[in-house]
Write a protein that holds these residues in place. Structure first.
Motif, PDB file in Angstrom:
ATOM      1  N   ASN B 114      10.727   0.213  -5.512  1.00 59.40           N
ATOM      2  CA  ASN B 114       9.359   0.098  -5.027  1.00 59.40           C
ATOM      3  C   ASN B 114       8.967  -1.381  -5.060  1.00 59.40           C
ATOM      4  O   ASN B 114       9.066  -2.045  -6.092  1.00 59.40           O
ATOM      5  CB  ASN B 114       8.432   0.928  -5.913  1.00 59.40           C
ATOM      6  N   HIS B 115       8.494  -1.873  -3.930  1.00 54.55           N
ATOM      7  CA  HIS B 115       8.155  -3.287  -3.802  1.00 54.55           C
ATOM      8  C   HIS B 115       7.102  -3.731  -4.830  1.00 54.55           C
ATOM      9  O   HIS B 115       7.190  -4.831  -5.383  1.00 54.55           O
ATOM     10  CB  HIS B 115       7.643  -3.533  -2.371  1.00 54.55           C
ATOM     11  N   LEU B 116       6.141  -2.866  -5.090  1.00 50.95           N
ATOM     12  CA  LEU B 116       5.074  -3.220  -6.037  1.00 50.95           C
ATOM     13  C   LEU B 116       5.614  -3.293  -7.462  1.00 50.95           C
ATOM     14  O   LEU B 116       5.234  -4.165  -8.242  1.00 50.95           O
ATOM     15  CB  LEU B 116       3.933  -2.201  -5.947  1.00 50.95           C
ATOM     16  N   GLY B 118       8.512  -4.196  -8.064  1.00 53.55           N
ATOM     17  CA  GLY B 118       9.196  -5.498  -8.030  1.00 53.55           C
ATOM     18  C   GLY B 118       8.259  -6.606  -8.472  1.00 53.55           C
ATOM     19  O   GLY B 118       8.593  -7.410  -9.349  1.00 53.55           O
ATOM     20  N   HIS B 119       7.058  -6.626  -7.905  1.00 44.23           N
ATOM     21  CA  HIS B 119       6.080  -7.656  -8.290  1.00 44.23           C
ATOM     22  C   HIS B 119       5.793  -7.609  -9.791  1.00 44.23           C
ATOM     23  O   HIS B 119       5.583  -8.632 -10.421  1.00 44.23           O
ATOM     24  CB  HIS B 119       4.769  -7.455  -7.526  1.00 44.23           C
ATOM     25  N   LEU B 120       5.776  -6.404 -10.371  1.00 44.70           N
ATOM     26  CA  LEU B 120       5.487  -6.276 -11.806  1.00 44.70           C
ATOM     27  C   LEU B 120       6.596  -6.877 -12.662  1.00 44.70           C
ATOM     28  O   LEU B 120       6.371  -7.236 -13.815  1.00 44.70           O
ATOM     29  CB  LEU B 120       5.280  -4.803 -12.186  1.00 44.70           C
ATOM     30  N   THR B 300       5.065 -15.323  -3.711  1.00 44.29           N
ATOM     31  CA  THR B 300       5.463 -14.744  -2.425  1.00 44.29           C
ATOM     32  C   THR B 300       6.531 -13.678  -2.632  1.00 44.29           C
ATOM     33  O   THR B 300       7.167 -13.611  -3.692  1.00 44.29           O
ATOM     34  CB  THR B 300       6.047 -15.823  -1.493  1.00 44.29           C
ATOM     35  N   ASP B 301       6.693 -12.851  -1.619  1.00 43.98           N
ATOM     36  CA  ASP B 301       7.715 -11.818  -1.694  1.00 43.98           C
ATOM     37  C   ASP B 301       9.090 -12.471  -1.809  1.00 43.98           C
ATOM     38  O   ASP B 301       9.396 -13.424  -1.111  1.00 43.98           O
ATOM     39  CB  ASP B 301       7.672 -10.941  -0.432  1.00 43.98           C
ATOM     40  N   ASN B 302       9.885 -11.960  -2.720  1.00 43.31           N
ATOM     41  CA  ASN B 302      11.224 -12.507  -2.923  1.00 43.31           C
ATOM     42  C   ASN B 302      12.131 -11.372  -3.386  1.00 43.31           C
ATOM     43  O   ASN B 302      11.656 -10.283  -3.708  1.00 43.31           O
ATOM     44  CB  ASN B 302      11.169 -13.627  -3.981  1.00 43.31           C
TER      45      ASN B 302
HETATM   46 ZN   LIG Z   1       4.571  -8.229  -1.941  1.00 44.73          ZN
END
Ligand SMILES: [Zn+2]
Lengths: 226, 336
Positions: B114-116, B118-120, B300-302
């Protein structure tokens, strides 16, 4: 050469493999636009069946379209990654030449128009001459069934029409006298394996969209907001 | 080298790949963005993003492997982590398809992330002394959430936006002011020379809960600027930025009052915003907790954050199977 073929230009997902020893298996694994879910597992099953390891694959051939944009991206992203991971050859072929090849293999000769359903009332079309081999007569274009039918010369020699674009607009094509409809909705994976074997590999393969992204098309025809 | 995971991220306009080790050290992180193609449209055009991903996915993954010192034909990796949602379906499919193909070719497992989530995991990539629990404000162009994290992979969504994301509000207001896309950096820059409060804006509070709302704020900016036509654009930018920040900080404060934590983290693209960074720093000080502000690269998204979350998911849930679909609307609350 051990070669793997990937076909995702239409709602169907099809795969094929031909081994150095001449064993060939081709299969349509889905016909409901579930390319992402079907493709990788189908490749694995196919390789297992012919007792090949991924590392034994020398070449990947992929249908680069024209066809369903998302389908093409699934197939091509898979082909790019698989060939790159193995360091093997990658060859791109078009959906229209695979339809022509499929018709040729089933014995069709003479003029053939291959049509892939382009949605929104349009089709992707290309004409071929099928004699000793398959020869393209023009280049792939966006058209409509009606356009093809009305522009067809009255004194033309008999011709054959094939592809899911013909299937979709069967009633339109039925207006053509002397036309035969060759039932074939999925571009031929067998033809893909054959073409993929004789072609030289490509540096890179990208989808053949034949259509701009909507936003770009709308943007260029519309005045920019102040 | 043991326990390396290759991360792949293609949920929006960034094609990214990264190699991370089991201690969350980033061995490589490669990002190609198609943002220049979207600027004229004032937002990401999904079809253009999808097209760009197909062109860049191969080279980006290859670069990430080489940068990490791995053999691109035989990388010694434990597995592959790939964003399988949320995001643009046409973009997600490219990364997911590629990830499956790499996994098949190399005979390694892969897992959909899950992309979110990922941010966590981003803060874990930047400091190893992280103490839990953690309150995280995740704000980007697509999402705005307040998340209570009791440990890696253990999270509870306390609140989220009921309409626009914070970054989306920035983009809309920037467009209204005739500024470029993305709106965040433009407005942030202008706000530096403006006077906050010049424009009277309501702070939309959605109630006692931790939910957020930004669509009313955009409407308020439009209405207020029509009344105060002579107001310098910098003052509009400063007032809008202050209103967004105020709402986020008030909600965060409420969350901190009810949930004792050890740290306060910022994540997502809007985490680059100077006013928000300053506000979160102050808030952390006030509550006596550690502020975790991500580096600009980590806002940023990575794919490093995807690899990190994937490392956890591979260990705890095991790999995904080849029939995994992309989930464009995958909620963080549904990740467990
Ligand atoms: Zn993002």
């Amino acid at each position: 050469m051990n070669i793997v073929a990937i076909e995702t230009a239409t709602p169907a997902c099809a795969v094929g493999v031909r081994t150095t020893s001449g064993v060939e298996v081709t299969r349509v694994v889905d016909d409901g636009r579930r390319h992402t879910e079907a493709l990788a597992g189908a490749l694995k099953t196919l390789l297992d069946e012919v007792e090949l390891e991924p590392r034994d694959v020398n070449r990947v051939v992929v249908d680069r379209g024209p066809g369903l944009f998302t389908g093409l991206r699934v197939g091509i992203a898979t082909a790019i990654a698989f060939s790159q991971a193995l360091g093997c050859d990658l060859v791109g072929v078009t959906s229209l030449e695979l339809l022509a090849g499929g018709a040729f293999d089933s014995g069709v000769r003479g003029t053939l128009v291959a049509c892939v359903d382009a949605r929104r009332g349009e089709i992707f079309a290309q004409s071929f001459l099928l004699e000793d081999a398959v020869k393209a007569l023009d280049s792939a274009r966006v058209s409509t069934a009606r356009e093809i039918v009305t522009m067809w010369p009255a004194n033309a020699t008999p011709a054959a029409f094939t592809g899911d674009g013909v299937e979709r607009y069967r009633n339109e094509f039925a207006h053509l006298a002397l036309a035969t409809i060759v039932d074939q909705v999925v571009p031929s994976v067998h033809a893909g394996l054959s073409l993929g074997t004789v072609r030289s590999p490509d540096e890179a393969v990208s989808p053949l969209y034949l259509r701009e992204a909507d936003a770009v098309a709308n943007f260029t025809t519309r005045e920019r907001p102040q | 080298m043991m326990g390396l995971v290759l991360g792949i991220e293609t949920s929006c306009d960034e094609t990214a790949a990264s190699v991370v080790d089991e201690d969350f050290h980033v061995l490589s992180s490669v990002i190609e963005s198609s943002i220049d193609q979207h600027r004229a449209f004032g937002g990401v055009v999904p079809e253009l993003a999808g097209r760009a991903h197909v062109a860049t996915i191969g080279p980006v993954v290859r670069r990430a492997l080489l940068d990490a010192g791995l053999d691109p034909l035989n990388p010694t990796i434990l597995g592959i982590a790939v964003t399988s949602g949320p995001g643009l379906i046409g973009s997600l499919l490219v990364g997911l398809s590629a990830a499956k193909a790499y996994a098949l070719a190399w005979g390694v497992p892969f897992v959909g992330v899950n992309h979110l989530e990922g941010h966590l995991f981003a803060p874990l990539l930047e400091r190893s002394d992280l103490e839990w629990p953690l309150m995280t404000l995740l704000v980007s162009g697509g999402h705005s959430l307040i998340v209570l994290q009791s440990g890696p992979g253990e999270h509870e969504v306390l609140g989220e936006t009921i309409d626009d994301a914070a970054g989306e509000a920035y983009d809309k207001v920037a467009r209204w002011l005739g500024l470029g896309y993305p709106g965040g950096p433009e407005i942030d820059h202008l706000a530096q020379s403006g006077v906050a409060g010049s424009l009277k804006l309501p702070i939309s509070m959605t109630g006692d809960d931790y939910d957020l709302s930004f669509s009313g704020l955009k409407t308020a900016v439009v209405r207020a600027t029509e009344k105060q036509r002579d107001l310098p654009i910098a003052d509009v930018a400063a007032s809008f930025q202050a209103a967004v920040t105020e709402q986020l900080l008030r909600k965060l404060r409420g969350a901190l009052e009810h949930h004792p934590v050890k740290g306060l983290a910022l994540a997502g693209g809007v985490a680059a915003n100077s006013a928000l960074r300053a506000g979160v720093t102050d808030l952390a000080k006030e509550f006596g907790v550690v502020a975790h502000l991500p580096s600009m690269a980590m806002c940023t998204d990575n794919a490093a954050m995807i690899a990190a979350a994937g490392t956890y998911r591979l260990r705890h849930d095991g790999p995904s199977s080849f029939d995994l679909s992309a989930t464009p609307n995958w909620q963080l609350a549904d990740v467990s």
